[in-house]
Design a protein around this motif. Structure first.
Motif, short mmCIF file in Angstrom:
data_model
loop_
_atom_site.label_atom_id
_atom_site.label_comp_id
_atom_site.label_asym_id
_atom_site.label_seq_id
_atom_site.Cartn_x
_atom_site.Cartn_y
_atom_site.Cartn_z
N GLN A 115 0.79 -1.04 0.12
CA GLN A 115 -0.31 0.02 0.11
C GLN A 115 0.73 1.36 -0.04
O GLN A 115 0.52 1.91 -0.58
CB GLN A 115 -1.44 0.06 1.68
CG GLN A 115 -1.94 -1.10 0.97
CD GLN A 115 -2.93 -1.10 1.95
OE1 GLN A 115 -2.49 -1.44 3.61
NE2 GLN A 115 -4.02 -0.55 2.17
N LYS A 135 1.56 4.15 -3.05
CA LYS A 135 0.99 5.54 -2.50
C LYS A 135 2.57 6.41 -3.25
O LYS A 135 1.93 7.46 -3.73
CB LYS A 135 0.37 6.16 -1.47
CG LYS A 135 0.69 7.64 -0.37
CD LYS A 135 1.18 7.37 0.82
CE LYS A 135 0.87 8.40 1.39
NZ LYS A 135 0.65 9.09 2.73
N SER A 187 -6.42 2.47 -8.90
CA SER A 187 -7.08 2.61 -7.98
C SER A 187 -8.06 2.60 -7.76
O SER A 187 -8.92 3.21 -7.75
CB SER A 187 -5.88 4.62 -7.77
OG SER A 187 -5.86 4.58 -6.55
N ASP A 188 -7.95 1.66 -7.05
CA ASP A 188 -8.95 1.12 -6.18
C ASP A 188 -8.81 1.07 -4.19
O ASP A 188 -8.98 0.21 -3.91
CB ASP A 188 -9.61 -0.14 -7.13
CG ASP A 188 -10.99 -0.20 -6.02
OD1 ASP A 188 -12.36 0.09 -5.50
OD2 ASP A 188 -12.02 -1.70 -7.18
N ALA A 189 -9.80 2.32 -4.21
CA ALA A 189 -8.83 2.55 -2.42
C ALA A 189 -10.54 1.19 -1.90
O ALA A 189 -9.83 1.11 -0.40
CB ALA A 189 -9.40 4.17 -1.65
N SER A 190 -11.22 1.59 -2.47
CA SER A 190 -12.40 0.41 -1.57
C SER A 190 -12.10 -0.78 -1.90
O SER A 190 -12.21 -1.62 -0.29
CB SER A 190 -13.59 0.80 -1.70
OG SER A 190 -13.43 0.50 -3.29
N GLU A 193 -8.96 -1.58 -1.35
CA GLU A 193 -7.30 -1.88 -0.80
C GLU A 193 -8.41 -2.23 0.70
O GLU A 193 -8.05 -2.60 1.76
CB GLU A 193 -6.80 -0.46 -0.70
CG GLU A 193 -5.68 -0.60 -2.11
CD GLU A 193 -4.73 0.79 -2.68
OE1 GLU A 193 -4.62 0.84 -1.57
OE2 GLU A 193 -4.67 1.05 -3.15
N LYS A 194 -9.28 -1.51 0.71
CA LYS A 194 -10.06 -1.26 2.66
C LYS A 194 -10.33 -2.69 2.51
O LYS A 194 -10.18 -2.97 3.86
CB LYS A 194 -10.96 -0.46 2.17
CG LYS A 194 -11.32 0.22 4.00
CD LYS A 194 -12.08 1.09 3.67
CE LYS A 194 -12.58 2.12 5.29
NZ LYS A 194 -13.48 2.87 5.43
#
Length: 774
Positions: A691, A695, A712-715, A717-718
């Motif tokens: 991660q 970044k 980039s898929d932040a959800s 990754e979360k």
């Protein structure tokens, strides 16, 4: 008539006793006078040392006197005793008897007269008268007229010379008698009178060794001491050296055979002596053959004429010698004695020498024992341990800092070099690897751990080098180097390092671009200054030289950056066709060529500036400025292209890490026994690092003039992060079945993220790159 016959018998007995007494007296007188005359004769010769004629007279005179005494004193009475010679008659006997017996003197005389006149015709009266006188004489012992004891007076005369002989022999002066007697008996021989001194040889024995000097020592003993003494050897004479009064020496140099010699001094000549020369052993030829240990691979050597040598440890030494008059040769060290093997006059002995040796060679024959004692020494050079010196490679070799340079050496030769490595703090698990080494006495090597050694990624190792010599008899002695430590980087760590290096190259290129722009601005100022002046001043000339110098430094730095980028670019190349890498390679090659042109043009500027040719100088500067501007534009494009290449490769690396991590997560979920919280936490940490990489990748992508389209898929990754944390919580409760669904979900999502990133990068990167470069 019977009585008359008895009287005659008594007279015969008397006569016999008379001559017996005469014989006894003669023996005593002969002994006395004879021995006294014998001593007289010897004393005459002893004191007078008569010549042969005088001794001849003395000898025969002695013989005559002794014969006379013998005849007169012994033989005459002896002959008369045995009626061999006429002695005294009855009448003479009667007188002797009458002198002793006076009462019968006339009667015995008358008896003898009447008896002589008597015959057959004698009257009876006469016969009666004879018978009457015989009867009167019958009782008288005629023998008493002879007294043997009367000879006692002659006994001292016989004892005196006998006692004198005893005194001479008891006192040790028998030589007075023996020497004189010898000279008298040998009266025809010449005898010299005794000298006032005599020569006495002081040597305990007159025996010399062949070819070895011998000193004859002599002393004169007597009342006179000669000042000079000569020694006669054969037909030659030499003066002897006086060591002290009365003592003399003479050195016979290296006699080869027996020598006859005598001494002479003050006209006194000694008897003749003989110096016996004995044959001694000798060495005609002596050599040592040195056979070195086989591992040294040295040819044998021969040393002539000496037993001293310096030899390597383990050398077999063979002594060979040819001798004369030698029956035995021995080799001696301390209490050890070894005999040489003999073949005719040749002797031979072999020994293995492993330590310093002091020894003797002893030669003997049947006459001399240990005649020659030759002392020698063999010094042994011990086979030393090999040497090894290991350290980081110097900068002059232009190698990475991780390279190690080692230097090896040995006095006789190296056999092998090994690297011994083991996990840190686990020396019991050590493994060995071989490094090629020459068999000479010196070699060196360069090594970069782990090279081709079988190691595990991500493990820290300690290692050292061990070099072995060729000393087989001692088990190939070895020496160890100091210990080094290193960690074997993982594939991801290596890629990170390569990308980090690429990023540093980009920053260096950006710095070079700024310096190039600054140099162009400086060039404009120099040109404007030159247009305002007809001739360049020294100060202006110095500024141009400084500019040229800075530009050369700038070009040299640019050249180094290009070389590093080329090296780094090679690491990223793979089997598939990569147009971005090819384009970047071409631009780097062009930049190298531009730098070479710049170098040539700068040399021309320097030459023109030195000649103060301002017009042509500024024309060249203008040309150089145009080239520099083009170079700056190309450099700017190269920087942008390099950044894009770096971002794309880092994105590929992140995708690859996601793929690997998803596989690890999938495998962990399928292993019941190994699926524990600690290993799950390691995967969680790895995802956290990915991660962070994502970044950083996004930030670096933003610096591009036209950023790449990086998914980039932040959800997502979360969600992955949540699944990983929940799986860890379940495993902490030992709930493997509860953690497994979360693990598989996280693995699937990570794989999906990786595929999306790879797809986007392969589809859109090349199109954007071509558009931007154009």
């Amino acid at each position: 008539m019977k009585t008359s016959s008895a009287i005659y018998q008594k007279l015969e007995a008397f006569i016999k006793k008379y001559y017996t007494n005469e014989l006894i007296k003669g023996i005593l007188l002969f002994t006395g006078f004879g021995l006294l005359y014998f001593l007289f004769t010897l004393f005459v010769e002893y004191f007078l040392w008569l010549k042969p004629l005088g001794r001849t007279f003395l000898f025969w005179l002695f013989v005559g006197v002794e014969v006379f005494l013998l005849v007169r004193l012994i033989l005459f009475p002896l002959f008369k005793l045995f009626k061999l010679q006429k002695g005294i008659d009855y009448t003479q006997a009667s007188k002797i008897i009458g002198n002793h017996f006076t009462e019968v003197s006339d009667k015995l005389t008358n008896f003898l007269q009447l008896s002589s006149e008597n015959n057959s015709e004698s009257s009876e009266l006469v016969l009666a008268s004879i018978e009457q006188k015989a009867n009167s004489l019958q009782p008288i012992p005629f023998g008493n007229a002879i007294n043997f004891k009367a000879n006692k007076k002659y006994l001292p005369l016989a004892l005196v010379p006998i006692l004198l002989f005893a005194v001479f022999y008891i006192s040790g002066n028998s030589n007075v008698i023996s020497q004189s007697l010898n000279r008298v008996v040998h009266f025809n021989s010449a005898f010299l009178p005794p000298a006032p001194f005599k020569f006495v040889v002081l040597n305990s024995n007159l025996q010399a060794e062949q070819n070895k000097d011998f000193v004859i020592k002599m002393e004169s003993v007597g009342n006179v001491v000669p000042e000079n003494v000569m020694i006669h050897i054969g037909d030659e004479s030499y003066f002897m050296e006086s060591s002290q009064p009365g003592k003399f020496e003479f050195k016979v140099e290296k006699p080869a055979e027996n020598i006859q010699f005598s001494f002479e001094g003050n006209s006194v000549v000694s008897e003749e002596y003989e110096l016996k020369v004995i044959t001694v052993p000798s060495i005609a030829n002596f050599e040592m053959v040195l056979n070195f240990p086989s591992y040294l691979k040295k040819k044998s050597e021969t040393i002539q004429g000496t037993g001293n040598a310096i030899v390597p440890e383990g050398t077999t030494v063979t002594w060979k010698m040819n001798t004369k008059s030698t029956q035995e040769v021995e080799w001696k060290r301390d209490n050890e004695v070894f005999k040489f093997n003999k073949v005719e006059n040749d002797f031979k002995l072999s020994k293995n020498i492993s330590q310093n040796t002091e020894y003797q060679i002893l030669t003997s024959n049947d006459k001399v024992k240990n005649y020659e004692k030759l002392d020698y020494q063999l010094s042994v050079i011990k086979d030393q341990f090999p040497t090894i010196n290991v350290g980081p490679a110097p900068d002059s070799l232009k190698l990475d800092k991780n390279y190690i340079l080692g230097r090896l050496g040995d006095d006789y030769g190296l056999s092998k070099l090994q690297i011994v490595y083991y996990e840190r703090n686990k020396p019991q698990s050590a493994k060995r690897g071989n490094i090629p080494v020459k068999a000479g006495v010196f070699d060196q090597f360069v090594f970069n751990f782990p090279s081709n050694l079988p190691v595990e990624e991500g493990v820290s190792y300690e290692y050292y080098f061990e070099v072995f010599d060729n000393d087989a008899p001692h088990g190939f002695k070895s020496t160890k180097s100091s210990t080094f430590s290193d960690r074997v980087a993982t594939t991801d760590e290596i890629q990170d390092q390569e990308l980090q290096q690429q990023n540093q190259n980009i920053n260096s290129l950006s710095k070079s671009l700024k310096n190039q722009t600054k140099q162009i601005s400086e060039m404009d100022k120099l040109q404007n200054t030159g247009k305002e002046k007809d001739n360049l001043e020294f100060k202006d000339q110095q500024k141009i030289n400084d500019f040229i110098k800075r530009q050369k430094q700038q070009d040299e730095m640019m050249k180094q950056f290009s070389e590093k980028m080329n090296q780094n670019l090679d690491k990223f190349k793979d089997d598939k066709k990569d147009k971005t890498a090819d384009d970047l390679q071409k631009r780097l090659d062009n930049a190298q060529k531009d730098l070479e042109k710049n170098q040539k043009l700068l040399d021309e500027l320097k030459n023109l500036n030195d000649k103060l040719n301002s017009e042509e100088l500024f024309d060249k500067m203008e040309k150089f400025k145009q080239i520099s501007k083009n170079q700056s534009r190309n450099l700017e494009q190269l920087v942008e292209l390099t950044k894009r290449f770096y971002v794309s490769k880092k994105a590929e690396q992140v995708a690859e890490k996601l793929n690997k991590l998803s596989e690890q997560q999938e495998q962990l979920s399928n292993k019941e026994k190994e699926n524990i919280k600690e290993k799950q936490d390691e995967i969680n940490k790895s995802f956290d690092k990915i991660q962070e990489d994502l970044k950083d990748l996004k930030e670096e992508n933003k610096t591009l003039k036209k950023p790449l389209d990086i998914p980039s898929d932040a959800s997502k990754e979360k969600d992955v992060d949540s699944d990983l944390n929940k799986a860890s919580e379940e495993l902490s409760k030992k709930n493997t079945s509860g953690a497994k669904p979360k693990q598989k979900s996280a693995a699937k999502k990570m794989k999906s993220m990786a595929q999306e990133m790879q797809s986007e990068m392969e589809g859109g990167e090349q199109e954007q790159l071509e558009e931007d470069v154009a």
